[in-house]
Write an enzyme that holds these catalytic residues in place. Structure first.
Site, PDB file in Angstrom:
ATOM      1  N   ARG A  46       0.854  -1.195   0.000  1.00 46.32           N
ATOM      2  CA  ARG A  46       0.000   0.000   0.000  1.00 46.32           C
ATOM      3  C   ARG A  46       0.892   1.247   0.000  1.00 46.32           C
ATOM      4  NH1 ARG A  46      -1.563   1.573   4.662  1.00 46.32           N
ATOM      5  NH2 ARG A  46      -2.387  -0.425   5.396  1.00 46.32           N
ATOM      6  N   TYR A  98     -15.714  17.159 -15.797  1.00 38.65           N
ATOM      7  CA  TYR A  98     -16.232  15.782 -15.772  1.00 38.65           C
ATOM      8  C   TYR A  98     -17.326  15.652 -14.702  1.00 38.65           C
ATOM      9  CZ  TYR A  98     -16.391  10.780 -14.875  1.00 38.65           C
ATOM     10  OH  TYR A  98     -16.830   9.497 -14.670  1.00 38.65           O
ATOM     11  N   ASP A 170      -6.550  19.384 -14.144  1.00 37.55           N
ATOM     12  CA  ASP A 170      -6.871  18.055 -14.660  1.00 37.55           C
ATOM     13  C   ASP A 170      -6.433  18.030 -16.121  1.00 37.55           C
ATOM     14  OD1 ASP A 170      -8.075  15.804 -15.761  1.00 37.55           O
ATOM     15  OD2 ASP A 170      -9.857  15.943 -14.483  1.00 37.55           O
ATOM     16  N   LYS A 195      -7.314   7.006 -19.300  1.00 42.49           N
ATOM     17  CA  LYS A 195      -7.543   7.526 -20.650  1.00 42.49           C
ATOM     18  C   LYS A 195      -6.274   7.417 -21.503  1.00 42.49           C
ATOM     19  CE  LYS A 195     -11.499   8.713 -18.836  1.00 42.49           C
ATOM     20  NZ  LYS A 195     -12.045   7.659 -18.020  1.00 42.49           N
TER      21      LYS A 195
HETATM   22  O1  P1T Z   1     -12.768   7.403 -14.455  1.00 45.49           O
HETATM   23  P1  P1T Z   1     -11.623   7.830 -13.576  1.00 45.49           P
HETATM   24  O2  P1T Z   1     -10.319   7.179 -13.918  1.00 45.49           O
HETATM   25  O3  P1T Z   1     -11.941   7.746 -12.118  1.00 45.49           O
HETATM   26  O4  P1T Z   1     -11.351   9.385 -13.918  1.00 45.49           O
HETATM   27  C1  P1T Z   1     -12.284  10.383 -13.657  1.00 45.49           C
HETATM   28  C2  P1T Z   1     -12.104  11.538 -14.601  1.00 45.49           C
HETATM   29  C3  P1T Z   1     -11.440  12.679 -14.166  1.00 45.49           C
HETATM   30  N1  P1T Z   1     -11.232  13.743 -14.984  1.00 45.49           N
HETATM   31  C4  P1T Z   1     -11.648  13.724 -16.268  1.00 45.49           C
HETATM   32  C5  P1T Z   1     -11.406  14.913 -17.131  1.00 45.49           C
HETATM   33  C6  P1T Z   1     -12.309  12.603 -16.770  1.00 45.49           C
HETATM   34  O5  P1T Z   1     -12.706  12.629 -18.055  1.00 45.49           O
HETATM   35  C7  P1T Z   1     -12.559  11.485 -15.925  1.00 45.49           C
HETATM   36  C8  P1T Z   1     -13.307  10.286 -16.393  1.00 45.49           C
HETATM   37  N2  P1T Z   1     -14.065  10.540 -17.545  1.00 45.49           N
HETATM   38  C9  P1T Z   1     -14.867   9.634 -18.197  1.00 45.49           C
HETATM   39  C10 P1T Z   1     -15.090   8.386 -17.780  1.00 45.49           C
HETATM   40  C11 P1T Z   1     -15.507  10.171 -19.418  1.00 45.49           C
HETATM   41  O6  P1T Z   1     -15.995   9.389 -20.260  1.00 45.49           O
HETATM   42  O7  P1T Z   1     -15.517  11.396 -19.574  1.00 45.49           O
END
Ligand code: P1T
Length: 379
Positions: A46, A98, A170, A195
């Site tokens: 962890r 988001y 972000d 992503k």
């Molecule tokens: O899904 P996750 O890895 O927890 O990330 C969240 C997140 C944070 N910031 C941005 C700009 C994001 O696009 C996302 C996740 N977005 C999607 C799942 C989407 O389809 O837009």
């Protein structure tokens, strides 16, 4: 070192035990100690895991930061960042962001006494007006999800310094290939590693990158205390994904440019939101702070009819209708019912997100096939 070389080499070195050129998947929860507290830097996974360490160092290098911290999702990384704050503290955030980020701010942390103000950061006056002596963090997404607005990172950094608060960016939509927010003065860079960094739609992960040692110490304490860490197998997959990040982003941007221009001239398409257009309201800022404009875009159909949008969304064959973005394969989505459903409709409309908006994550397929798919679906 230039970006492509860093993408392949940063953070990783041949395994000291065997010479293995690829970082091994250290699938171990714990590590032998020769005496209590005497170990080789690893006591429990962890806290530290060698595969995760390699990835964290690689991400820090790609973002021109000093420290990287990986989390079990993008949301877990935002969760860790906000846990540095205290009840009574305030955050000024972009209004286009988001849906999950909006949700954790308003439905989790607002209940714990942190105030979030959502403003249109296209006009910096709005940011300055929302800052109070209690503001501890300015939070920006750029390009924004899903309207592809561009926010001036250097100008926000100047505001954050003036008001002695942190600036977090972000950088998920851009990836470090297209944009390095720290070069423009950001204190914290966040990624949904799920992503472009992972790049193959097979991992959920998040990351924070910082330069400041004290900030890193606090975030590493939260990472270890709260424990939302990714496993070594996922870290390995992202290390593998990073090695082609520069090539993938070049092709995402090339394909994105062709599709954005093709959509813009299509008789059935109304507006196309993509920062590479000279007519995009923030194009000059994008051209200054980004290296290229990427493969994310949103658009609306003429007539603005939900039935048309639904038929289009169900008619593509290569573009898969799915949440997420940034993988090798092309995806399309309907923000109002999918990724941004947790933002109240009035808020979405106020920020320019129509019910009928369609979002594309343009992948790496041959451009002729992608255009043919969009053409038949529009027909
Ligand atoms: O899904 P996750 O890895 O927890 O990330 C969240 C997140 C944070 N910031 C941005 C700009 C994001 O696009 C996302 C996740 N977005 C999607 C799942 C989407 O389809 O837009």
């Amino acid at each position: 070192m230039k970006f492509g070389t860093k993408a392949i080499h940063a953070g990783v070195e041949p395994d000291p035990a065997t010479g293995a050129i690829m970082t091994p998947i250290y699938q171990s929860s714990t590590y032998v100690q020769s005496a209590p507290g005497e170990h080789k830097g690893y006591a429990y996974s962890r806290t530290h895991n060698p595969t995760r360490t390699a990835l964290q160092n690689a991400l820090a290098a790609l973002e021109n930061g000093k420290h990287g911290l990986c989390f079990s999702s993008g949301m877990a990384s935002i969760d860790a960042m906000i846990k540095m704050l205290r009840p009574g503290d305030e955050v000024v955030s972009t209004n286009d962001l988001y849906g999950g980020t909006y949700r954790i701010f308003t439905a989790v942390f607002a209940g714990l006494g942190i105030t979030f103000r959502f403003v249109d950061m296209g006009d910096l006056k709005n940011v300055e007006e929302a800052i109070t002596p209690k503001t501890k963090l300015i939070w920006a997404e750029t390009p924004t999800n899903p309207m592809l607005k561009i926010i001036d990172i250097a100008a926000l950094a100047a505001l954050s310094k003036k008001h002695k608060c942190l600036l977090g960016v972000d950088n998920t939509f851009a990836s470090p290939y297209l944009q390095n927010p720290m070069d423009h003065g950001a204190d914290i860079v966040m990624h949904s590693v799920t992503k472009y960094l992972g790049g193959h739609s097979d991992v959920v992960m998040g990351a924070l990158i910082v330069k400041d040692d004290a900030l890193h110490e606090r975030l590493a304490f939260i990472q270890n205390s709260c424990g939302a860490v990714p496993g070594p197998q996922d870290c390995f997959l992202v290390l593998r994904g990073l090695k082609t990040l520069h090539l993938r982003m070049q092709r995402h941007s090339e394909n994105g440019k062709v599709i954005a221009n093709w959509l813009a001239q299509h008789p059935k398409v109304d507006k196309v939101y993509w920062p590479g257009f000279a007519t995009h309201p923030n194009h000059a800022i994008a051209a200054r702070q980004m290296r290229d404009f990427g493969g994310m875009m949103s658009f609306s159909l003429k007539g603005d009819d939900m039935a048309d949008a639904t038929r289009f969304l169900s008619s593509t064959k290569l573009f898969a209708l799915a949440e997420s973005l940034g993988g090798v394969e092309s995806l399309l989505g309907h923000p109002a019912s999918m990724t941004h459903a947790s933002i109240p409709r009035e808020e979405r409309l106020k920020n320019g997100m129509a019910d009928t908006l369609i979002r594309l994550s343009v992948g790496l397929e041959d451009i002729e096939d992608l255009i043919a798919d969009l053409e038949q679906a529009l027909r």
